[in-house]
Design an enzyme around this catalytic site. Structure first.
Site, PDB file in Angstrom:
ATOM      1  N   ARG A  26       0.882  -1.085   0.091  1.00  0.00           N
ATOM      2  CA  ARG A  26      -0.024  -0.004  -0.029  1.00  0.00           C
ATOM      3  C   ARG A  26       0.874   1.307  -0.044  1.00  0.00           C
ATOM      4  NH1 ARG A  26      -5.580  -0.474   1.091  1.00  0.00           N
ATOM      5  NH2 ARG A  26      -6.105  -2.723   1.756  1.00  0.00           N
ATOM      6  N   GLU A  31      -1.049  -8.412   4.352  1.00  0.00           N
ATOM      7  CA  GLU A  31      -2.603  -8.628   4.787  1.00  0.00           C
ATOM      8  C   GLU A  31      -3.073  -9.857   4.243  1.00  0.00           C
ATOM      9  OE1 GLU A  31      -4.817  -5.203   3.197  1.00  0.00           O
ATOM     10  OE2 GLU A  31      -3.265  -3.885   3.510  1.00  0.00           O
ATOM     11  N   GLU A  60     -10.673  -2.412  -5.050  1.00  0.00           N
ATOM     12  CA  GLU A  60      -9.909  -1.648  -4.183  1.00  0.00           C
ATOM     13  C   GLU A  60      -8.648  -1.280  -4.774  1.00  0.00           C
ATOM     14  OE1 GLU A  60      -8.349  -1.320   0.390  1.00  0.00           O
ATOM     15  OE2 GLU A  60      -8.993  -3.131  -0.448  1.00  0.00           O
ATOM     16  N   ASP A  87     -13.691   5.118 -11.897  1.00  0.00           N
ATOM     17  CA  ASP A  87     -14.066   6.560 -11.858  1.00  0.00           C
ATOM     18  C   ASP A  87     -13.039   7.577 -12.527  1.00  0.00           C
ATOM     19  OD1 ASP A  87     -15.601   8.520 -10.681  1.00  0.00           O
ATOM     20  OD2 ASP A  87     -14.415   8.674  -8.983  1.00  0.00           O
ATOM     21  N   HIS A 105     -18.818   0.094   1.986  1.00  0.00           N
ATOM     22  CA  HIS A 105     -17.844  -0.452   1.677  1.00  0.00           C
ATOM     23  C   HIS A 105     -17.838  -0.614   0.161  1.00  0.00           C
ATOM     24  CE1 HIS A 105     -17.133  -2.294   5.810  1.00  0.00           C
ATOM     25  NE2 HIS A 105     -18.549  -2.199   5.741  1.00  0.00           N
ATOM     26  N   CYS A 139     -15.759  -1.412  -2.191  1.00  0.00           N
ATOM     27  CA  CYS A 139     -15.321  -2.607  -2.792  1.00  0.00           C
ATOM     28  C   CYS A 139     -16.395  -3.825  -3.038  1.00  0.00           C
ATOM     29  CB  CYS A 139     -14.101  -3.377  -2.207  1.00  0.00           C
ATOM     30  SG  CYS A 139     -12.838  -2.121  -1.933  1.00  0.00           S
TER      31      CYS A 139
END
Length: 848
Positions: free
Chosen positions: A495, A524, A535, A592, A814, A816
């Site tokens: 990330r 993760e 995501e 987007d 949420h 995702c």
């Protein structure tokens, strides 16, 4: 810049029946269906195709499309023609007496209803169609007697196939036609002189007065005589509706037809008795039989243009006549098609829409007839749909020529095609291109975006399976243990280093881009069931398009991004953005992203990556209108320059030079050689504006956009892209801007709630009452985008979950998983207040 391998300009000389028009019209966008292309620079040659039929022969209802035969030499053609005449002479004496009684019969004409467009019209009985078939055959036989002495002089090389519909691909057809100059003297047919038009004095006012008199007298004789005479032949049609019988009207923009008179005659026709409507159809049949020969005059084109607007063709009982009219129009030479295209664009929106709807209905009812016995067997009329599709292509070209299209491009969609085997159509097109094997993919404007998405997805899936299978075979051949991970494009990113890690992974695994995408965030736990992939897209797009990142500039006035013109040593990150867009389409993810429409035109210029690496890509024709969609203030200033009444050179004091700031340094660029010394004047200001716009949207960002282009096509390299308009690519990438919240309500899933719970009822009462901007904010809050996937709201998989917390909390999303967590608010007012606060302040809120 046009795509490599584009078709030669229509209307090239060297064709049988070359148009005798002295003018050379301005050619509109190619009317040919889109040819299938491959990444190979030298495609295989197309098979030889037949020339355009020049003479009518009997058997109109028994025509077939012979897809396997080829044309014999001219000598064999003449012998075949003579044999055909002898055979017909023997049969004539036996059949003429029996046919005499049926010669004047026509089926009853049913009054069209508004339900005709939906396929629910009343149709004639099977016996009526049979009677009409007999009439057409008899009329055709009668015509043979008059013409049998001239059949041996036909230019057509193959009498057996003279009724076969010529190929739809215009450029291929031109190459295969014989030049009349190359034929021997005995084979040349004489070119007829332009016939003189009959003198007609009845005006529209006279006709309308005759119609009014009928209301009081009930006597239809004057009106009947008018229709009987007008529709007797092509010459009579032109004589009646031509504005000036003596004017040549040799301009491509003006048909010379009194459109108001045509509309008045057709509007009155539907209210006339059945015998008048039958007379009109009988005249059309005779005209079509008479005119199926030789090159066309301008008056012939006018007659076709007028007949195509006949509202009687809404009725299925007239479809046999309509099909032959469409066939004759489809087989006109290219120059004639260009005249029709420019005349079509002059129609009113209402009349133009009626033509399009009539053709779409014709195709739909031929594919899925409510009463199959009404139509000839498909094997006997396989040319019906190709002819209709060709005429639709002319209307589509006319619609694209107009600055503001007469109707939206979506009005050409035929939703019936969503229910046929689309992949078979696609594979036919892939294998045969624009040869004589018809496919709807040759005419992609009739295929809906939903159907195109299915084609692209299935094509993608097949490519994914093929790549994965090859990886598995390679492993096994090297005696290595297969690993399921080899079947996916596995992305492992941190990330904290999202962009650099993603770029490294995609560069290292460029051979796996067409595999199914799976994302893992380092450190993760969790499996990617679709949420992590979405995501990754959301986070990466937000970071790359942030103004501080410097790759794209955000223009607040137009609410869109555009490529930064800053020069750099490495454009790999622009390639990454292209890959992201390609992966989004490939994996059905809505992004987007806000690019202007010209970006998607550039992305399809050309739609297939050229084999020659030196060929420019991403260059398209741009205008000041395109600049308005990105930089409206600058475009307004340039428009002021164009409309300035004073002395431009003295008032603006500009040269053919532009200045741009790059990292705090002002740099100058010449728009043309020596531009810094060329002043902008009243005479050259249009050139200045065009060069300026081209510099901003093409030249100054060429390297950035080329990297973006190659990145996108490295994932989406497929012939399926050729089916798409630029607007449709945008919808596939970003989704549709049209919201249907009622559809969202019907397709919403619930977790902890049921749709009858009070909180849920409050929620939908509030949301359905929201203005459009708040509805878009809600969608963006819950899904990460304010647009709808191509499949509609049902494809969102929207879920509302119960959030067992205090009602003082705001809703949580949420993105995702397209999930909204809603506390059990006690009343509608409280729910509305909390929901508006949540969706209006949601930047970075609740993202998981």
């Amino acid at each position: 810049m046009a795509a490599p391998g584009a078709a030669p300009p229509p209307g090239a000389p060297g064709a049988v029946g070359h148009p005798r028009h002295p003018e050379h019209p301005e050619h509109p966008r190619s009317l040919a269906p889109r040819s299938r292309a491959t990444v190979h620079p030298t495609p295989a040659a197309s098979p030889p195709l037949p020339p355009v039929p020049q003479k009518g022969v009997p058997g109109l209802l028994g025509d077939t499309m012979n897809e396997d035969t080829r044309d014999p030499p001219p000598a064999a053609a003449a012998a075949a023609a003579a044999a055909l005449v002898e055979e017909k002479e023997k049969k004539e004496e036996e059949e003429e007496k029996g046919r005499e009684e049926q010669r004047e019969k026509l089926p009853p004409i049913l009054a069209p209803s508004s339900s005709a467009a939906s396929g629910a019209v009343e149709r004639g009985a099977k016996g009526q169609l049979s009677t009409f078939s007999s009439f057409v055959s008899a009329a055709s036989q009668k015509k043979e007697v008059a013409e049998k002495s001239s059949l041996t002089q036909l230019v057509t090389p193959n009498v057996k196939n003279v009724r076969d519909l010529p190929p739809i691909c215009l450029d291929v057809r031109q190459k295969q036609r014989l030049s009349i100059d190359s034929l021997s003297a005995e084979m040349k047919a004489p070119v007829p002189l332009e016939p003189a038009l009959p003198i007609r004095t009845k005006t529209m006012k006279d006709f309308q007065e005759d119609v009014e008199k009928v209301k009081s007298s009930g006597e239809w004789k004057e009106v009947h005589d008018f229709y009987l005479t007008t529709f007797d032949s092509f010459l009579e049609l032109s004589a009646t509706f031509k504005k000036d019988a003596n004017a040549p009207f040799n301009t491509i923009e003006d048909s010379g037809i009194n459109a108001k008179f045509v509309n008045a005659v057709y509007d009155a026709l539907l209210n006339t008795p059945q015998d008048i409507q039958k007379s009109v159809l009988k005249g059309i049949i005779n005209s079509l039989l008479r005119e199926w020969k030789g090159p066309r005059s301008k008056d012939d084109l006018r007659a076709y243009f007028i007949l195509l607007q006949n509202p009687q063709f809404n009725n299925t009982s007239t479809y046999v006549i309509y099909a032959h009219l469409l066939r004759q129009i489809a087989t006109l030479v290219e120059a004639d098609h260009h005249f029709l295209v420019h005349w079509f664009k002059k129609l009113s929106q209402k009349r133009f829409k009626q033509l399009v709807d009539r053709l779409l209905q014709f195709i739909s009812l031929r594919l899925f007839p409510a009463k199959p016995e009404e139509f000839p067997p498909m094997t006997k009329c396989s040319w019906w749909i190709p002819s209709a599709a060709k005429v639709l292509a002319l209307l589509n070209a006319a619609n694209d020529l107009v600055h503001l299209p007469l109707i939206p491009y979506t009005d050409f969609y035929n939703s019936t095609l969503d229910h046929i085997d689309l992949m078979e159509e696609y594979h036919t097109w892939q294998c045969f291109g624009n040869s004589r094997r018809f496919s709807f993919c040759q005419y992609p404007f009739v295929i809906s975006i939903a159907a195109k998405k299915i084609i692209i997805q299935r094509d993608s899936e097949q490519q994914m399976i093929s790549i994965a299978r090859q990886s598995l075979v390679d492993k096994v051949s090297r005696r290595q243990r297969p690993d399921m991970n080899m079947l996916f494009l596995n992305m492992k990113v941190r990330r904290t280093h999202l962009v650099s890690d993603s770029l490294d992974e995609l560069t290292r695994k460029r051979g796996d881009l067409k595999k199914k995408l799976k994302v893992t965030f380092v450190g993760e736990a969790g499996l990617d069931m679709g949420g992590l992939t979405k995501e990754w897209f959301l986070l990466l797009i937000r970071q790359i398009f942030h103004p501080d990142y410097g790759m794209f500039a955000y223009h607040k006035d137009s609410h869109c991004h555009w490529f930064s013109s800053f020069k750099c040593d490495n454009y790999s990150e622009f390639r990454l953005v292209g890959i992201l867009m390609g992966l989004a389409v490939y994996n059905s993810i809505t992004l987007d992203i806000r690019f202007p429409p010209c970006c998607y035109r550039k992305l399809l210029s050309p739609p297939i990556v050229p084999g020659d690496q030196n060929t420019p890509v991403g260059i398209c024709s741009v205008t000041i209108d395109d600049l308005y969609q990105i930089m409206p203030e600058l475009a307004h200033g340039l428009n002021e320059l164009l409309s300035h009444d004073g002395n431009v050179e003295e008032d603006f004091y500009s040269t053919f030079q532009v200045f741009q700031e790059e990292f705090g340094v002002i740099k100058s660029y010449n728009l043309k050689s020596g531009g810094d010394k060329i002043p902008v004047t009243n005479q050259n200001r249009k050139e200045y504006v065009q060069l300026y716009v081209d510099f901003l949207l093409n030249k100054s960002i060429y390297k950035q956009f080329a990297a973006f282009y190659y990145g996108f096509h490295s994932v989406c390299a497929s012939n399926a892209l050729m089916l798409l308009r630029p607007e449709e690519v945008e919808i596939l990438v970003c989704g549709s801007p049209e919201l249907d919240m009622h559809a969202l309500q019907r397709n919403t899933q619930y977790d902890g709630y049921v749709k009858t719970d009070l909180t849920i009822r409050y929620f939908w009462d509030v949301v359905l009452g929201f203005p459009l901007d708040l509805q878009k904010k809600l969608l963006h809050f819950t899904t990460g985008s304010d647009r709808v996937p191509v499949g509609g709201m049902a494809d969102l998989n929207f879920k509302i979950s119960k959030h067992d917390t205090s009602t003082n909390w705001l809703p949580v999303a949420h993105t995702c998983f397209n999930q909204l967590c809603l506390p059990p608010y006690k009343n509608k007012k409280e729910l509305k207040q909390k929901l508006i606060i949540g969706i209006s302040n949601s930047e970075g809120f609740g993202l998981e």
